[in-house]
Write an enzyme that holds these catalytic residues in place. Structure first.
Site, PDB file in Angstrom:
ATOM      1  N   ASP A 231      -6.102   2.069  10.115  1.00  0.00           N
ATOM      2  CA  ASP A 231      -7.534   1.786  10.254  1.00  0.00           C
ATOM      3  C   ASP A 231      -7.771   1.347  11.699  1.00  0.00           C
ATOM      4  O   ASP A 231      -7.918   2.173  12.592  1.00  0.00           O
ATOM      5  CB  ASP A 231      -7.912   0.727   9.211  1.00  0.00           C
ATOM      6  CG  ASP A 231      -9.404   0.397   9.175  1.00  0.00           C
ATOM      7  OD1 ASP A 231     -10.212   1.250   9.565  1.00  0.00           O
ATOM      8  OD2 ASP A 231      -9.766  -0.713   8.762  1.00  0.00           O
TER       9      ASP A 231
ATOM     10  N   ASP B 175      -5.650  -0.423  -2.280  1.00  0.00           N
ATOM     11  CA  ASP B 175      -6.364  -1.298  -3.207  1.00  0.00           C
ATOM     12  C   ASP B 175      -7.683  -1.765  -2.635  1.00  0.00           C
ATOM     13  O   ASP B 175      -7.929  -1.703  -1.429  1.00  0.00           O
ATOM     14  CB  ASP B 175      -5.527  -2.550  -3.493  1.00  0.00           C
ATOM     15  CG  ASP B 175      -5.526  -3.518  -2.296  1.00  0.00           C
ATOM     16  OD1 ASP B 175      -5.140  -3.077  -1.196  1.00  0.00           O
ATOM     17  OD2 ASP B 175      -5.929  -4.690  -2.460  1.00  0.00           O
TER      18      ASP B 175
ATOM     19  N   LYS C 139      -7.630   7.005   9.936  1.00  0.00           N
ATOM     20  CA  LYS C 139      -9.084   7.101  10.132  1.00  0.00           C
ATOM     21  C   LYS C 139      -9.474   7.557  11.530  1.00  0.00           C
ATOM     22  O   LYS C 139     -10.654   7.798  11.793  1.00  0.00           O
ATOM     23  CB  LYS C 139      -9.748   5.758   9.801  1.00  0.00           C
ATOM     24  CG  LYS C 139      -9.741   5.452   8.293  1.00  0.00           C
ATOM     25  CD  LYS C 139     -10.564   4.220   7.953  1.00  0.00           C
ATOM     26  CE  LYS C 139     -10.465   3.892   6.470  1.00  0.00           C
ATOM     27  NZ  LYS C 139     -11.010   2.549   6.167  1.00  0.00           N
TER      28      LYS C 139
ATOM     29  N   ARG D 167      -4.656   0.454  -7.220  1.00  0.00           N
ATOM     30  CA  ARG D 167      -3.425   0.940  -6.576  1.00  0.00           C
ATOM     31  C   ARG D 167      -2.740   2.042  -7.369  1.00  0.00           C
ATOM     32  O   ARG D 167      -2.048   2.892  -6.806  1.00  0.00           O
ATOM     33  CB  ARG D 167      -2.422  -0.204  -6.395  1.00  0.00           C
ATOM     34  CG  ARG D 167      -2.792  -1.224  -5.340  1.00  0.00           C
ATOM     35  CD  ARG D 167      -1.555  -2.050  -4.977  1.00  0.00           C
ATOM     36  NE  ARG D 167      -1.903  -3.276  -4.270  1.00  0.00           N
ATOM     37  CZ  ARG D 167      -2.131  -3.366  -2.962  1.00  0.00           C
ATOM     38  NH1 ARG D 167      -2.045  -2.294  -2.209  1.00  0.00           N
ATOM     39  NH2 ARG D 167      -2.434  -4.515  -2.406  1.00  0.00           N
TER      40      ARG D 167
ATOM     41  N   PHE E 256     -14.213   3.143   2.912  1.00  0.00           N
ATOM     42  CA  PHE E 256     -13.144   2.357   2.301  1.00  0.00           C
ATOM     43  C   PHE E 256     -12.530   3.148   1.149  1.00  0.00           C
ATOM     44  O   PHE E 256     -13.216   3.537   0.209  1.00  0.00           O
ATOM     45  CB  PHE E 256     -13.644   0.991   1.817  1.00  0.00           C
ATOM     46  CG  PHE E 256     -12.500   0.043   1.602  1.00  0.00           C
ATOM     47  CD1 PHE E 256     -11.940  -0.643   2.673  1.00  0.00           C
ATOM     48  CD2 PHE E 256     -11.948  -0.127   0.335  1.00  0.00           C
ATOM     49  CE1 PHE E 256     -10.851  -1.491   2.483  1.00  0.00           C
ATOM     50  CE2 PHE E 256     -10.865  -0.979   0.148  1.00  0.00           C
ATOM     51  CZ  PHE E 256     -10.312  -1.655   1.222  1.00  0.00           C
TER      52      PHE E 256
ATOM     53  N   GLY F  65       0.768  -1.249   0.000  1.00  0.00           N
ATOM     54  CA  GLY F  65       0.000   0.000   0.000  1.00  0.00           C
ATOM     55  C   GLY F  65       0.791   1.285   0.000  1.00  0.00           C
ATOM     56  O   GLY F  65       0.309   2.308  -0.479  1.00  0.00           O
TER      57      GLY F  65
ATOM     58  N   GLU G 277       3.445   3.915   6.166  1.00  0.00           N
ATOM     59  CA  GLU G 277       2.244   3.080   6.028  1.00  0.00           C
ATOM     60  C   GLU G 277       1.222   3.826   5.178  1.00  0.00           C
ATOM     61  O   GLU G 277       1.192   5.058   5.155  1.00  0.00           O
ATOM     62  CB  GLU G 277       1.718   2.808   7.454  1.00  0.00           C
ATOM     63  CG  GLU G 277       0.333   2.234   7.594  1.00  0.00           C
ATOM     64  CD  GLU G 277       0.188   0.802   7.116  1.00  0.00           C
ATOM     65  OE1 GLU G 277       0.606   0.540   5.985  1.00  0.00           O
ATOM     66  OE2 GLU G 277      -0.381  -0.023   7.855  1.00  0.00           O
ATOM     67  N   ASP G 278       0.384   3.087   4.482  1.00  0.00           N
ATOM     68  CA  ASP G 278      -0.623   3.755   3.658  1.00  0.00           C
ATOM     69  C   ASP G 278      -1.755   4.328   4.505  1.00  0.00           C
ATOM     70  O   ASP G 278      -2.101   5.495   4.395  1.00  0.00           O
ATOM     71  CB  ASP G 278      -1.173   2.826   2.556  1.00  0.00           C
ATOM     72  CG  ASP G 278      -1.732   1.500   3.077  1.00  0.00           C
ATOM     73  OD1 ASP G 278      -1.648   1.225   4.291  1.00  0.00           O
ATOM     74  OD2 ASP G 278      -2.256   0.724   2.246  1.00  0.00           O
TER      75      ASP G 278
HETATM   76  P1  IMP Z   1      -5.210  -1.756  10.389  1.00  0.00           P
HETATM   77  O1  IMP Z   1      -4.248  -2.821  10.808  1.00  0.00           O
HETATM   78  O2  IMP Z   1      -6.634  -2.105  10.691  1.00  0.00           O
HETATM   79  O3  IMP Z   1      -4.828  -0.380  10.887  1.00  0.00           O
HETATM   80  O4  IMP Z   1      -5.216  -1.731   8.819  1.00  0.00           O
HETATM   81  C1  IMP Z   1      -4.137  -1.379   8.125  1.00  0.00           C
HETATM   82  C2  IMP Z   1      -4.123  -1.959   6.728  1.00  0.00           C
HETATM   83  O5  IMP Z   1      -5.405  -2.290   6.228  1.00  0.00           O
HETATM   84  C3  IMP Z   1      -3.581  -0.916   5.798  1.00  0.00           C
HETATM   85  O6  IMP Z   1      -2.196  -1.057   5.673  1.00  0.00           O
HETATM   86  C4  IMP Z   1      -4.294  -1.183   4.508  1.00  0.00           C
HETATM   87  O7  IMP Z   1      -3.562  -2.085   3.734  1.00  0.00           O
HETATM   88  C5  IMP Z   1      -5.598  -1.828   4.915  1.00  0.00           C
HETATM   89  N1  IMP Z   1      -6.714  -0.847   4.902  1.00  0.00           N
HETATM   90  C6  IMP Z   1      -7.341  -0.315   5.955  1.00  0.00           C
HETATM   91  N2  IMP Z   1      -8.297   0.561   5.580  1.00  0.00           N
HETATM   92  C7  IMP Z   1      -8.258   0.565   4.225  1.00  0.00           C
HETATM   93  C8  IMP Z   1      -8.986   1.312   3.231  1.00  0.00           C
HETATM   94  O8  IMP Z   1      -9.873   2.151   3.493  1.00  0.00           O
HETATM   95  N3  IMP Z   1      -8.653   1.058   1.938  1.00  0.00           N
HETATM   96  C9  IMP Z   1      -7.680   0.168   1.586  1.00  0.00           C
HETATM   97  N4  IMP Z   1      -6.961  -0.519   2.485  1.00  0.00           N
HETATM   98  C10 IMP Z   1      -7.256  -0.321   3.791  1.00  0.00           C
HETATM   99 MG    MG Z   2      -3.912  -3.429   1.765  1.00  0.00          MG
END
Ligand code: IMP
Ligand code: MG
Length: 181
Positions: free
Chosen positions: A112, A167, A140, A173, A160, A53, A108-109
């Protein structure tokens, strides 16, 4: 940019553009300045991009750094093709660089649930890094995401998002903008 006029979407639909290319590039230049000011050349900063990402964001951020840096990558997986975090973080590729004594900037992208970073930041620290800071393109700001993120590109809406590295089932992407699905 409307759905029908963007051939990059391959017929899939997005609901709206959330950050356009100009907004993203403007913010990336600001982040480049802020990050450059936070480290010294003698820090030998190691920028680690979380694949896949972060690939575009990392490429743009490092081009705006006015410091010598090294670049490495890691791959962690927490999502399948779904849109809800599973909270199960697996490491699929580790940085080749020795982290001992290094100052690390993890790129990091999107943050969440925060589960990915809550797993990876202590892991990098445990490998002897001298410091670990996080730079995330999007955040977020969910209550569960308590991990400290030093630099955030944008506080993101809780929908999302795709594009500019992000992606959905590997689509989108390559878009130069960020859209909500
Ligand atoms: P977390 O571990 O829940 O913070 O999620 C992190 C990972 O989930 C990110 O590195 C993304 O790859 C993916 N992710 C979370 N939210 C989104 C979104 O809105 N769009 C695309 N990928 C997401
Ligand atoms: Mg991802």
């Amino acid at each position: 940019m409307t759905n029908s006029s963007d051939a990059r979407l391959g017929g899939r639909r997005i609901s709206s553009v959330v950050y356009d290319e100009e907004q993203i590039q403007g913010r990336v230049r600001e982040l480049g300045r802020e990050i450059s000011a936070a480290y010294d050349a003698s820090d030998r900063l190691l920028v680690i991009g979380l694949l896949k990402g972060s690939f575009l964001f990392l490429a743009d951020v490092v081009r705006n750094l006015t410091l010598p840096v090294h670049v490495d990558f890691m791959v962690a997986s927490s999502y399948g093709d779904g849109v809800v975090s599973s909270g199960d973080v697996r490491l699929l590729y580790e940085p080749a660089a020795d982290l001992a004594g290094r100052r690390v900037l993890l790129v990091e992208d999107i943050v969440d649930s925060g589960a990915t970073l809550e797993h990876l930041v202590p892991m990098i620290a445990a490998r002897g890094a001298k410091s670990v800071d996080v730079c995330a393109l999007l955040h977020k700001k969910l209550p569960s995401a308590t991990v400290e993120v030093r630099w955030v590109g944008f506080d993101a809406p809780n929908s999302f998002l795709v594009g500019y590295g992000l992606d959905h089932a590997e689509d989108f992407r390559h878009l130069p903008y960020i859209a909500s699905l």
